[in-house]
Scaffold this active site. Sequence first.
Site, PDB file in Angstrom:
ATOM      1  N   HIS A   1     -12.455   0.891  -2.269  1.00 44.12           N
ATOM      2  CA  HIS A   1     -13.474   1.810  -2.779  1.00 44.12           C
ATOM      3  C   HIS A   1     -14.883   1.352  -2.423  1.00 44.12           C
ATOM      4  CE1 HIS A   1     -11.017   4.356  -5.816  1.00 44.12           C
ATOM      5  NE2 HIS A   1     -10.249   3.930  -4.847  1.00 44.12           N
TER       6      HIS A   1
ATOM      7  N   PRO B   1     -10.539   9.807  -0.228  1.00 39.81           N
ATOM      8  CA  PRO B   1      -9.466  10.808  -0.165  1.00 39.81           C
ATOM      9  C   PRO B   1      -8.733  10.928  -1.498  1.00 39.81           C
ATOM     10  CG  PRO B   1      -8.952   8.881   1.207  1.00 39.81           C
ATOM     11  CD  PRO B   1     -10.323   8.666   0.650  1.00 39.81           C
TER      12      PRO B   1
ATOM     13  N   ASP C   1       4.079  -7.048  -0.186  1.00 40.03           N
ATOM     14  CA  ASP C   1       5.085  -7.081   0.864  1.00 40.03           C
ATOM     15  C   ASP C   1       5.369  -5.654   1.318  1.00 40.03           C
ATOM     16  OD1 ASP C   1       6.566  -5.917  -1.142  1.00 40.03           O
ATOM     17  OD2 ASP C   1       8.011  -7.541  -1.328  1.00 40.03           O
TER      18      ASP C   1
HETATM   19  C1  HEM Z   1      -5.409   8.088   1.165  1.00 41.58           C
HETATM   20  C2  HEM Z   1      -5.812   6.963   0.625  1.00 41.58           C
HETATM   21  C3  HEM Z   1      -5.653   6.580  -0.813  1.00 41.58           C
HETATM   22  C4  HEM Z   1      -5.485   7.359  -1.915  1.00 41.58           C
HETATM   23  C5  HEM Z   1      -5.441   8.873  -2.000  1.00 41.58           C
HETATM   24  C6  HEM Z   1      -5.349   6.472  -3.044  1.00 41.58           C
HETATM   25  C7  HEM Z   1      -5.188   6.883  -4.355  1.00 41.58           C
HETATM   26  C8  HEM Z   1      -4.961   6.051  -5.414  1.00 41.58           C
HETATM   27  C9  HEM Z   1      -4.742   6.489  -6.772  1.00 41.58           C
HETATM   28  C10 HEM Z   1      -4.772   7.935  -7.245  1.00 41.58           C
HETATM   29  C11 HEM Z   1      -4.512   5.389  -7.519  1.00 41.58           C
HETATM   30  C12 HEM Z   1      -4.193   5.333  -9.001  1.00 41.58           C
HETATM   31  C13 HEM Z   1      -5.401   5.323  -9.872  1.00 41.58           C
HETATM   32  C14 HEM Z   1      -5.004   5.363 -11.326  1.00 41.58           C
HETATM   33  O1  HEM Z   1      -4.043   6.017 -11.701  1.00 41.58           O
HETATM   34  O2  HEM Z   1      -5.663   4.716 -12.140  1.00 41.58           O
HETATM   35  C15 HEM Z   1      -4.573   4.250  -6.641  1.00 41.58           C
HETATM   36  C16 HEM Z   1      -4.371   2.960  -7.047  1.00 41.58           C
HETATM   37  C17 HEM Z   1      -4.436   1.881  -6.202  1.00 41.58           C
HETATM   38  N1  HEM Z   1      -4.842   1.897  -4.883  1.00 41.58           N
HETATM   39 FE1  HEM Z   1      -5.081   3.531  -3.738  1.00 41.58          FE
HETATM   40  N2  HEM Z   1      -5.413   5.179  -2.608  1.00 41.58           N
HETATM   41  C18 HEM Z   1      -5.604   5.203  -1.258  1.00 41.58           C
HETATM   42  C19 HEM Z   1      -5.750   4.111  -0.432  1.00 41.58           C
HETATM   43  C20 HEM Z   1      -5.720   2.806  -0.846  1.00 41.58           C
HETATM   44  C21 HEM Z   1      -5.996   1.666  -0.010  1.00 41.58           C
HETATM   45  C22 HEM Z   1      -6.399   1.740   1.459  1.00 41.58           C
HETATM   46  C23 HEM Z   1      -5.838   0.560  -0.781  1.00 41.58           C
HETATM   47  C24 HEM Z   1      -6.013  -0.905  -0.430  1.00 41.58           C
HETATM   48  C25 HEM Z   1      -5.770  -1.428   0.745  1.00 41.58           C
HETATM   49  C26 HEM Z   1      -5.447   1.006  -2.095  1.00 41.58           C
HETATM   50  C27 HEM Z   1      -5.123   0.194  -3.144  1.00 41.58           C
HETATM   51  C28 HEM Z   1      -4.775   0.623  -4.401  1.00 41.58           C
HETATM   52  C29 HEM Z   1      -4.282  -0.268  -5.442  1.00 41.58           C
HETATM   53  C30 HEM Z   1      -3.996  -1.747  -5.283  1.00 41.58           C
HETATM   54  C31 HEM Z   1      -4.097   0.522  -6.587  1.00 41.58           C
HETATM   55  C32 HEM Z   1      -3.663   0.035  -7.963  1.00 41.58           C
HETATM   56  C33 HEM Z   1      -4.884  -0.385  -8.743  1.00 41.58           C
HETATM   57  C34 HEM Z   1      -4.603  -1.040 -10.078  1.00 41.58           C
HETATM   58  O3  HEM Z   1      -3.461  -1.400 -10.390  1.00 41.58           O
HETATM   59  O4  HEM Z   1      -5.587  -1.207 -10.819  1.00 41.58           O
HETATM   60  N3  HEM Z   1      -5.405   2.366  -2.104  1.00 41.58           N
HETATM   61  N4  HEM Z   1      -4.860   4.666  -5.366  1.00 41.58           N
HETATM   62  C1  LIG Z   2      12.747  -5.289  -3.393  1.00 45.36           C
HETATM   63  O1  LIG Z   2      11.923  -6.442  -3.434  1.00 45.36           O
HETATM   64  C2  LIG Z   2      12.547  -7.612  -2.965  1.00 45.36           C
HETATM   65  C3  LIG Z   2      11.584  -8.766  -3.226  1.00 45.36           C
HETATM   66  O2  LIG Z   2      10.364  -8.579  -2.559  1.00 45.36           O
HETATM   67  C4  LIG Z   2      12.881  -7.428  -1.482  1.00 45.36           C
HETATM   68  O3  LIG Z   2      13.538  -8.588  -0.985  1.00 45.36           O
HETATM   69  C5  LIG Z   2      13.784  -6.204  -1.306  1.00 45.36           C
HETATM   70  O4  LIG Z   2      13.983  -5.962   0.067  1.00 45.36           O
HETATM   71  C6  LIG Z   2      13.164  -4.985  -1.947  1.00 45.36           C
HETATM   72  N1  LIG Z   2      14.109  -3.901  -1.872  1.00 45.36           N
HETATM   73  C7  LIG Z   2      13.782  -2.609  -1.779  1.00 45.36           C
HETATM   74  C8  LIG Z   2      14.873  -1.648  -1.641  1.00 45.36           C
HETATM   75  O5  LIG Z   2      12.617  -2.231  -1.810  1.00 45.36           O
END
Ligand code: HEM
Ligand SMILES: *[C@@H]1O[C@H](CO)[C@@H](O)[C@H](O)[C@H]1NC(C)=O
Length: 323
Positions: A68, A159, A251
Site C-alpha cells: 500500500h 486495485p 510459501d
Molecule cells: C490486485 C491486488 C490486490 C488486492 C485486490 C488485494 C486486496 C486485499 C484485501 C481486500 C485484503 C483484506 C483486507 C481486510 O479484509 O482487512 C488484503 C489483505 C492482504 N494483502 Fe492484499 N491485495 C492485493 C495485492 C497484494 C500484494 C501485492 C501484497 C503484498 C505483496 C498483498 C498483501 C496482503 C496481505 C499480507 C494481506 C493480509 C493483511 C493482514 O493480515 O493484516 N496484497 N489484500
Molecule cells: C500446506 O502447507 C504445507 C506446509 O507449508 C505444505 O508442505 C503443503 O504442500 C501445503 N499443501 C497444500 C495443499 O497447500
Amino acid sequence: MSRGGRLALALGLVLSTLAAPCFAALQVGYYKNKCGLVDVESVVSTIMASRFAKDPSIVAALLRLQFHDCFVMGCDASILIDGTSAEKTAGPNFSVRGYDIIDAVKAVVEAICPGVVSCADIIVMATRDAVALAKGGKYSVQSGRLDGKVSLAQNVNLPGSSMTVSQAAAAFAQKGFTISDMVVLLGGHTVGVTHCSFIQDRLYNFNGLGKPDPTMDPKLVAALRLRCPKFSTVNNPVNLDQNASSALIVDNSFYKQIFLRRGILQIDQELAVDKLSKSLAMTLANATDFSAQFGRAMVKLGTLQGRLPGEVRKSCRAVNKPR
Ligand code: HEM
Ligand SMILES: *[C@@H]1O[C@H](CO)[C@@H](O)[C@H](O)[C@H]1NC(C)=O
Ligand SMILES: *[C@@H]1O[C@H](CO)[C@@H](O)[C@H](O)[C@H]1NC(C)=O
Ligand SMILES: CC(=O)N[C@H]1CO[C@H](CO)[C@@H](O)[C@@H]1O
C-alpha cells in the site's frame, strides 16, 4: 533568438531541472557507514526478530503495508502519515496494520543516529526481515529512499478485490509491472487475513444471483458460512491461505490452494481461473523457487519512486516542521 525559441529553451531548462534529481539512486547497503559503526540493517533485523517471536502475524501486516505504501505515490512512507485526509484514511486501507512496528524501529534508529534512516526504507527493510522470519527466504533490499511530504486519501488508487485479472493487471501495468510480476506479488496472500465483509457476496449472493460463487469449493463455502453468518454484525477475520499448516508461512501454498478452489478473495481465485494468469499461477503452485521469485518481485515493488522533494522524517507519522 526568437521569442518562441527562448520560451522553448526556458521550458526545457525547467523540465530538465525538474527531471534530473527525481532518481535518488537506490543501492544495496546504502546505510553502511552512515550510522557510525552501527549496522542499521542488523538493528532492524534484531527488532523484527523479537516482534515476530511475539506475533508472527506481523509478516502479513508488513507485506500489505509495503504494497500500500509503494503502490500509491511510490515507496515514500506516505501511508504512515496521520491526519484526517491522509492516505491511511482511504477505504482500501481498512485494517492496514503494523504502524506501531515502524514506530518502534524508528524510535531505536533515531536514538542511535538521528535524521539518517528514512521511514520508507524502514518499511522495506522490516518487511524483508519479516518475510525471512516467516520462512520466505532472505532477499537483499536496496535503500536510500526519502520520505514524501504528501499523503492524501484521494491519491489512493489500489486495485479492488473483485476486479477481474485483466483490470488488476492494467492497474499493475501502470506501475510498470507485468502480469507475471502481479501473479507473484499476489502470492503475498499466502499469509494474513481478510474479513467477512470482503467475501460475503461470494458466500451468499455472487453477482446478485442469490447463490455462492461457483468457483469456490462448496465445502469451503459451508465452512466459511459458519465463520461469516449471513446477518452477522461481527466482521470476523478469515485466513487468506486456507492451508492451516502454512497460514503463517511465506510459501507457495497459496497457489496450491487456489487450484483446489480454496481462494478467499475473488481476485485470488480468479488467478487460477482466468486464462491470462492460470498457467503462471500453475507454475508457481509447482515451483521450488517461489522464495527467490517473490524476493525479486518485492525488490521491484521497492523501486517505485516517491515524488521529490523528500526528507528523512523525524517521526514517521508527520512531515518535518519547516525550519
Ligand atoms: C490486485 C491486488 C490486490 C488486492 C485486490 C488485494 C486486496 C486485499 C484485501 C481486500 C485484503 C483484506 C483486507 C481486510 O479484509 O482487512 C488484503 C489483505 C492482504 N494483502 Fe492484499 N491485495 C492485493 C495485492 C497484494 C500484494 C501485492 C501484497 C503484498 C505483496 C498483498 C498483501 C496482503 C496481505 C499480507 C494481506 C493480509 C493483511 C493482514 O493480515 O493484516 N496484497 N489484500
Ligand atoms: C500446506 O502447507 C504445507 C506446509 O507449508 C505444505 O508442505 C503443503 O504442500 C501445503 N499443501 C497444500 C495443499 O497447500
Ligand atoms: C503442476 O502439478 C500438477 C499436479 O499437482 C499437474 O497436474 C500440473 O500439470 C503441473 N503443472 C505444471 C505447469 O507443471
Ligand atoms: C487508520 C485509518 O484511518 N483507517 C481507515 C481506513 O479507511 C476506512 C474506511 O474509510 C476507515 O474506516 C478507517 O478508519
